[in-house]
Design a protein around this motif. Structure first.
Motif, PDB file in Angstrom:
ATOM      1  N   SER A   4      -2.975  -5.089  -2.900  1.00  0.00           N
ATOM      2  CA  SER A   4      -3.815  -4.775  -2.055  1.00  0.00           C
ATOM      3  C   SER A   4      -3.087  -3.762  -0.777  1.00  0.00           C
TER       4      SER A   4
ATOM      5  N   TYR B  68      -4.326   1.434   8.561  1.00  0.00           N
ATOM      6  CA  TYR B  68      -4.543   0.866   9.743  1.00  0.00           C
ATOM      7  C   TYR B  68      -4.353   1.989  10.543  1.00  0.00           C
TER       8      TYR B  68
ATOM      9  N   LEU C 275      -6.536  -1.295  12.464  1.00  0.00           N
ATOM     10  CA  LEU C 275      -6.405  -2.588  11.132  1.00  0.00           C
ATOM     11  C   LEU C 275      -8.386  -1.441  10.826  1.00  0.00           C
TER      12      LEU C 275
ATOM     13  N   LEU D 241      -9.302  -3.677   4.608  1.00  0.00           N
ATOM     14  CA  LEU D 241      -7.993  -3.855   3.461  1.00  0.00           C
ATOM     15  C   LEU D 241      -8.628  -3.449   1.870  1.00  0.00           C
TER      16      LEU D 241
ATOM     17  N   THR E 178      -8.284  -4.828  -2.066  1.00  0.00           N
ATOM     18  CA  THR E 178      -7.475  -5.291  -2.971  1.00  0.00           C
ATOM     19  C   THR E 178      -8.525  -5.407  -4.651  1.00  0.00           C
TER      20      THR E 178
ATOM     21  N   LYS F 189     -12.966  -4.452   2.028  1.00  0.00           N
ATOM     22  CA  LYS F 189     -13.455  -4.991   3.275  1.00  0.00           C
ATOM     23  C   LYS F 189     -13.392  -3.849   4.712  1.00  0.00           C
TER      24      LYS F 189
ATOM     25  N   VAL G  43      -0.701 -10.876  -2.742  1.00  0.00           N
ATOM     26  CA  VAL G  43      -1.716 -11.363  -2.604  1.00  0.00           C
ATOM     27  C   VAL G  43      -0.927 -12.447  -1.422  1.00  0.00           C
ATOM     28  N   ASN G  44      -1.290 -12.124   0.191  1.00  0.00           N
ATOM     29  CA  ASN G  44      -0.528 -13.214   0.999  1.00  0.00           C
ATOM     30  C   ASN G  44       0.569 -13.015   0.996  1.00  0.00           C
ATOM     31  N   SER G  45       1.014 -11.641   0.910  1.00  0.00           N
ATOM     32  CA  SER G  45       2.601 -11.177   0.697  1.00  0.00           C
ATOM     33  C   SER G  45       2.757 -10.260   2.002  1.00  0.00           C
ATOM     34  N   ASP G  46       4.327  -9.956   2.010  1.00  0.00           N
ATOM     35  CA  ASP G  46       4.761  -9.070   2.867  1.00  0.00           C
ATOM     36  C   ASP G  46       3.942  -7.476   2.822  1.00  0.00           C
ATOM     37  N   TYR G  47       3.896  -7.018   3.662  1.00  0.00           N
ATOM     38  CA  TYR G  47       3.665  -5.206   3.292  1.00  0.00           C
ATOM     39  C   TYR G  47       4.574  -4.369   3.902  1.00  0.00           C
TER      40      TYR G  47
ATOM     41  N   PHE H 270       5.059  -0.544   4.455  1.00  0.00           N
ATOM     42  CA  PHE H 270       4.143   1.029   4.427  1.00  0.00           C
ATOM     43  C   PHE H 270       4.906   1.880   4.799  1.00  0.00           C
ATOM     44  N   GLY H 271       3.338   2.926   5.035  1.00  0.00           N
ATOM     45  CA  GLY H 271       4.489   4.372   4.362  1.00  0.00           C
ATOM     46  C   GLY H 271       4.233   5.108   5.871  1.00  0.00           C
TER      47      GLY H 271
END
Lengths: 115, 112
Positions: free
Chosen positions: A32, A36, A46, A49, A51, A57, A100-104, A106-107
């Motif tokens: 995913s 932002y 946001l 998203l 995936t 979405k 899915v549903n885990s930590d992101y 970021f760049g």
């Protein structure tokens, strides 16, 4: 470790033109990718998203027609800002996660200036 | 909005002091993430706390979560100059796949 490279770091475009930014995941599979925009006041919005194997979405006030996103594989995503105007200025950030549903992760962001 | 309508807060402290940053949220969550963002960089997760943990520690960081008041705090003990950054709390956006929804942030400057 998980890293996300985002480029360009900074770009200036003329009002009404378009610019593309890219996001590369290293060390994990970017299942995913969330895009932002951060304002000068540091507020995050946001945009969308994406995936893998699902439709992208978009959040309210952001559309595919204005911010088309590509997520062709598990290591890369890009977003274009079409017909950029002053209100599109800001720091655009991509965050990616392998689960899915885990930590992101970021760049460092792409700072867009419109003149 | 998921968050209270506070603006970016600014805190300025001396090295060695303790500091606590707070945030409140409007909708139910089982986890709060805290990120720090250094100048010119993206946000990086530094600690997360779940609803069954009330308190979580990681080095000089301490996070609390009070689900009854829908608030969370991040404390830094004996702050150092390198703690200078903007700190955000974030919760999972409800519905669909998880993506963080960020609060307004606290700008922390630690002076030598």
């Amino acid at each position: 470790g998980a890293l996300v490279y985002q480029y360009p770091r900074r770009t200036i475009c003329k009002s009404g033109t378009s610019m593309r930014m890219e996001c590369q995941a290293v060390g994990f599979q970017a299942t995913s990718v969330a895009w932002y925009r951060q304002s000068p006041q540091k507020t995050f919005e946001l945009i969308a998203l994406s995936t893998v194997n699902s439709a992208i979405k978009y959040e309210q006030n952001f559309t595919q027609e204005k911010f088309p996103i590509s997520h062709p594989n598990l290591s890369f995503s890009s977003m274009t800002v079409l017909n950029a105007y002053l209100e599109d200025r800001g720091l655009y950030l991509c965050g990616a996660t392998g689960t899915v549903n885990s930590d992101y992760t970021f760049g460092s962001g792409t700072r867009l200036l419109v003149i | 909005s998921q968050w209270g309508e506070e603006n970016l807060q600014a805190l300025s402290i001396q090295e060695g002091e303790d500091v606590t940053m707070n945030c409140s949220y409007k909708t139910y969550t089982t986890v709060v993430h805290w990120y720090r963002q250094d100048s010119g960089r993206g946000p990086a997760l530094i600690i997360l706390i779940r609803s069954n943990e009330r308190e979580k520690r990681s080095g000089r960081l301490r996070a609390t979560l009070d689900t009854s008041s829908q608030s969370s705090s991040l404390s830094i003990t004996a702050a150092q100059c390198e703690d200078t950054a903007v700190y955000f709390c974030a919760t999972p956006t409800s519905g669909g796949n998880y993506k963080p929804t960020f609060g307004k942030g606290t700008s922390l400057v630690v002076h030598p």
